[in-house]
Design a protein around this motif. Structure first.
Motif, mmCIF file in Angstrom:
data_model
loop_
_atom_site.group_PDB
_atom_site.id
_atom_site.type_symbol
_atom_site.label_atom_id
_atom_site.label_comp_id
_atom_site.label_asym_id
_atom_site.label_seq_id
_atom_site.Cartn_x
_atom_site.Cartn_y
_atom_site.Cartn_z
ATOM 1 N N ASP A 83 -22.384 -6.087 -24.382
ATOM 2 C CA ASP A 83 -23.434 -5.567 -23.515
ATOM 3 C C ASP A 83 -23.257 -4.106 -23.094
ATOM 4 O OD1 ASP A 83 -21.285 -5.914 -21.783
ATOM 5 O OD2 ASP A 83 -22.165 -7.651 -20.791
ATOM 6 N N LEU A 84 -22.098 -3.492 -23.332
ATOM 7 C CA LEU A 84 -21.902 -2.100 -22.955
ATOM 8 C C LEU A 84 -22.346 -1.163 -24.073
ATOM 9 C CD1 LEU A 84 -18.371 -2.253 -21.259
ATOM 10 C CD2 LEU A 84 -20.619 -2.241 -20.140
ATOM 11 N N ILE A 85 -22.760 0.041 -23.698
ATOM 12 C CA ILE A 85 -23.116 1.085 -24.654
ATOM 13 C C ILE A 85 -22.071 2.188 -24.553
ATOM 14 C CG2 ILE A 85 -24.813 2.839 -25.301
ATOM 15 C CD1 ILE A 85 -26.981 1.004 -24.206
ATOM 16 N N TYR A 86 -21.503 2.559 -25.709
ATOM 17 C CA TYR A 86 -20.449 3.563 -25.726
ATOM 18 C C TYR A 86 -20.938 4.847 -26.393
ATOM 19 C CZ TYR A 86 -17.484 -0.565 -24.952
ATOM 20 O OH TYR A 86 -16.919 -1.715 -24.460
ATOM 21 N N THR A 87 -20.608 5.983 -25.775
ATOM 22 C CA THR A 87 -20.829 7.292 -26.381
ATOM 23 C C THR A 87 -19.532 8.081 -26.238
ATOM 24 O OG1 THR A 87 -21.531 8.491 -24.393
ATOM 25 C CG2 THR A 87 -23.215 7.220 -25.556
ATOM 26 N N GLU A 88 -19.539 9.317 -26.726
ATOM 27 C CA GLU A 88 -18.356 10.168 -26.590
ATOM 28 C C GLU A 88 -18.026 10.463 -25.133
ATOM 29 O OE1 GLU A 88 -20.317 11.281 -30.551
ATOM 30 O OE2 GLU A 88 -20.972 10.890 -28.494
ATOM 31 N N GLU A 89 -18.992 10.227 -24.239
ATOM 32 C CA GLU A 89 -18.738 10.447 -22.813
ATOM 33 C C GLU A 89 -17.960 9.296 -22.181
ATOM 34 O OE1 GLU A 89 -22.558 11.144 -21.140
ATOM 35 O OE2 GLU A 89 -22.771 13.145 -22.040
ATOM 36 N N THR A 90 -17.810 8.193 -22.915
ATOM 37 C CA THR A 90 -17.005 7.073 -22.429
ATOM 38 C C THR A 90 -15.534 7.467 -22.494
ATOM 39 O OG1 THR A 90 -18.634 5.500 -23.304
ATOM 40 C CG2 THR A 90 -16.449 4.630 -22.732
ATOM 41 N N LYS A 91 -14.896 7.569 -21.353
ATOM 42 C CA LYS A 91 -13.509 8.054 -21.307
ATOM 43 C C LYS A 91 -12.479 6.931 -21.375
ATOM 44 C CE LYS A 91 -15.091 12.179 -20.843
ATOM 45 N NZ LYS A 91 -15.120 13.059 -22.042
ATOM 46 N N GLN A 92 -12.847 5.758 -20.910
ATOM 47 C CA GLN A 92 -11.895 4.663 -20.841
ATOM 48 C C GLN A 92 -11.722 3.994 -22.203
ATOM 49 O OE1 GLN A 92 -10.034 3.740 -18.109
ATOM 50 N NE2 GLN A 92 -8.979 2.356 -19.508
ATOM 51 N N ALA A 93 -10.501 3.989 -22.699
ATOM 52 C CA ALA A 93 -10.220 3.315 -23.969
ATOM 53 C C ALA A 93 -10.068 1.819 -23.728
ATOM 54 C CB ALA A 93 -8.950 3.872 -24.594
ATOM 55 N N GLY A 94 -10.238 1.039 -24.792
ATOM 56 C CA GLY A 94 -10.036 -0.394 -24.691
ATOM 57 C C GLY A 94 -8.564 -0.736 -24.578
ATOM 58 N N GLU A 95 -8.265 -2.040 -24.575
ATOM 59 C CA GLU A 95 -6.886 -2.476 -24.383
ATOM 60 C C GLU A 95 -6.373 -3.323 -25.542
ATOM 61 O OE1 GLU A 95 -6.839 -4.496 -20.641
ATOM 62 O OE2 GLU A 95 -7.142 -2.659 -19.469
ATOM 63 N N ASP A 96 -7.216 -3.591 -26.543
ATOM 64 C CA ASP A 96 -6.755 -4.404 -27.672
ATOM 65 C C ASP A 96 -5.992 -3.530 -28.667
ATOM 66 O OD1 ASP A 96 -8.673 -3.103 -29.377
ATOM 67 O OD2 ASP A 96 -10.203 -4.451 -28.623
ATOM 68 N N PHE A 97 -5.501 -4.140 -29.737
ATOM 69 C CA PHE A 97 -4.630 -3.421 -30.666
ATOM 70 C C PHE A 97 -5.323 -2.228 -31.314
ATOM 71 C CE2 PHE A 97 -2.970 -2.950 -35.074
ATOM 72 C CZ PHE A 97 -1.740 -2.392 -34.739
ATOM 73 N N LEU A 98 -6.570 -2.404 -31.781
ATOM 74 C CA LEU A 98 -7.266 -1.304 -32.433
ATOM 75 C C LEU A 98 -7.500 -0.142 -31.475
ATOM 76 C CD1 LEU A 98 -9.905 -3.121 -34.671
ATOM 77 C CD2 LEU A 98 -7.793 -2.001 -35.378
ATOM 78 N N ALA A 99 -7.773 -0.453 -30.220
ATOM 79 C CA ALA A 99 -7.944 0.604 -29.225
ATOM 80 C C ALA A 99 -6.640 1.362 -29.003
ATOM 81 C CB ALA A 99 -8.451 0.006 -27.912
ATOM 82 N N ILE A 100 -5.544 0.630 -28.960
ATOM 83 C CA ILE A 100 -4.230 1.263 -28.779
ATOM 84 C C ILE A 100 -3.920 2.181 -29.961
ATOM 85 C CG2 ILE A 100 -1.745 0.808 -28.687
ATOM 86 C CD1 ILE A 100 -2.482 -1.782 -27.136
ATOM 87 N N VAL A 101 -4.206 1.701 -31.176
ATOM 88 C CA VAL A 101 -3.968 2.511 -32.369
ATOM 89 C C VAL A 101 -4.786 3.803 -32.310
ATOM 90 C CG1 VAL A 101 -4.302 2.646 -34.875
ATOM 91 C CG2 VAL A 101 -3.364 0.566 -33.855
ATOM 92 N N ALA A 102 -6.082 3.677 -32.017
ATOM 93 C CA ALA A 102 -6.959 4.845 -31.991
ATOM 94 C C ALA A 102 -6.523 5.841 -30.920
ATOM 95 C CB ALA A 102 -8.407 4.407 -31.753
ATOM 96 N N LYS A 103 -6.156 5.338 -29.766
ATOM 97 C CA LYS A 103 -5.758 6.239 -28.674
ATOM 98 C C LYS A 103 -4.472 6.990 -29.030
ATOM 99 C CE LYS A 103 -5.123 6.485 -23.683
ATOM 100 N NZ LYS A 103 -5.160 5.740 -22.396
ATOM 101 N N LYS A 104 -3.488 6.284 -29.578
ATOM 102 C CA LYS A 104 -2.240 6.946 -29.968
ATOM 103 C C LYS A 104 -2.493 7.975 -31.066
ATOM 104 C CE LYS A 104 1.163 3.414 -28.697
ATOM 105 N NZ LYS A 104 2.259 2.529 -29.173
ATOM 106 N N TRP A 105 -3.369 7.624 -32.010
ATOM 107 C CA TRP A 105 -3.692 8.511 -33.129
ATOM 108 C C TRP A 105 -4.339 9.797 -32.617
ATOM 109 C CZ3 TRP A 105 -6.972 6.501 -37.884
ATOM 110 C CH2 TRP A 105 -6.657 7.281 -39.012
ATOM 111 N N GLU A 106 -5.282 9.650 -31.697
ATOM 112 C CA GLU A 106 -5.956 10.821 -31.144
ATOM 113 C C GLU A 106 -5.005 11.669 -30.301
ATOM 114 O OE1 GLU A 106 -9.664 9.989 -29.248
ATOM 115 O OE2 GLU A 106 -10.435 8.793 -30.936
ATOM 116 N N ASN A 107 -4.149 11.021 -29.551
ATOM 117 C CA ASN A 107 -3.185 11.769 -28.734
ATOM 118 C C ASN A 107 -2.262 12.604 -29.612
ATOM 119 O OD1 ASN A 107 -4.222 10.770 -26.354
ATOM 120 N ND2 ASN A 107 -2.670 9.178 -26.111
#
Length: 296
Positions: free
Chosen positions: A120-144
């Motif tokens: 039900d949520l809509i995400y854009t580049e303005e969404t600052k909060q990352a998710g908490e599942d494995f794929l979110a963790i991977v993406a956040k570490k990769w971007e950092n």
């Protein structure tokens, strides 16, 4: 112009290299097995351990390398998924830090998995909060890891890919039950699929390379996400197969591995930056995108 690509022999990388060569650019492709490839007037294959200051100046560096997400996510597999991305990104940032003439742009792959999943949520580049599942963790570490290039005064872009549609990736697995006349929604059918045609992935990367206003996260998704049920209906129509069944979540998960969560849970992601800056999608509608893949 010269461009350096890691992951240049993969699904997206090969198409990107071919597209850049059409414009008469020279592509340096990092690979662990350069001996398996043939150099030509527009392509030079380099071993991943042979990044040296003897290379010419690069207009841009594109980072697409990473262990495939497909398959069973054992602890060993998860470590390979993370390590392969972070180690290559770190290698490229260190290489760029030593370059006398810095590239104008550093584009590093990421994924809409950054946002986590929601119906039900809509995400854009303005969404600052990352998710908490494995794929979110991977993406956040990769971007950092990639973000360290910003301190080198290099314009840095994180291209967050949606579900990439083409002859490889998730689409063949999604299409298999349809081709076997057992097509239908996957799971409850309500989950969103933020998709993107591979041709647009290539053009978006090139757009980011040559447009100086593009920086930070960029959602590489088509402007019309669809619920799984509607996506599968259009897939069945394109393949001229019936749409009548339900593919159990567990069956699809067994076939695709834990990466199936992008299809089974999904997220509604909009390409706000690309839309606002006037990027023109080659394949904005799913029906046309699928027909392009299967009927051209």
């Amino acid at each position: 112009m010269n461009f350096l690509i890691s992951g240049g022999t993969g699904f997206v990388g090969t198409k990107l290299a071919a597209r850049l060569k059409q414009e008469d650019h020279h592509i340096f492709i990092l690979t662990r097995s350069p001996e398996a490839h043939q150099n030509d007037e527009h392509t030079t294959f380099i071993h991943t351990d042979e990044l040296t200051d003897e290379l010419p100046a690069m207009e841009g560096v594109i980072n697409l390398a990473g262990e495939s997400l497909f398959g069973y996510w054992s602890e060993k597999k998860k470590k390979e998924i993370i390590d392969s991305r972070l180690l290559m990104t770190d290698k490229l940032v260190k290489f760029m830090s030593k370059m006398p003439a810095k590239p104008k742009a550093f584009i590093s792959a990421s994924a809409v998995g950054y946002y986590g999943t929601s119906e039900d949520l809509i995400y854009t580049e303005e969404t600052k909060q990352a998710g908490e599942d494995f794929l979110a963790i991977v993406a956040k570490k990769w971007e950092n890891a990639a973000e360290r290039a910003v301190s080198l005064d290099i314009r840095t872009i994180f291209v967050r890919f949606g579900v990439i549609l083409g002859e490889k990736g998730a689409l063949p697995m999604m299409a298999l039950p349809v081709k076997l006349f057992a097509g239908g929604k996957i799971g409850n059918g309500e989950q969103w699929i933020s998709w993107i045609h591979v041709d647009d992935v290539v053009e978006i990367i090139i757009y980011c390379l040559f447009h100086s206003h593009m920086k930070g996260p960029v959602n590489a998704t088509a402007p019309q996400p669809l619920r799984n049920m509607d996506f599968m209906k259009l897939l069945a129509r394109s393949l001229k197969r019936p749409f009548w069944s339900t593919v159990p979540s567990r069956l699809f998960s067994l076939a695709a591995g834990e990466v199936s969560q992008l299809v089974l849970q999904g997220q509604y992601v909009l390409p706000k930056k690309l839309t606002e800056y006037g990027y023109t999608f080659q394949h904005a509608a799913l029906s046309e995108a699928l027909d392009n893949i299967y009927h051209t």
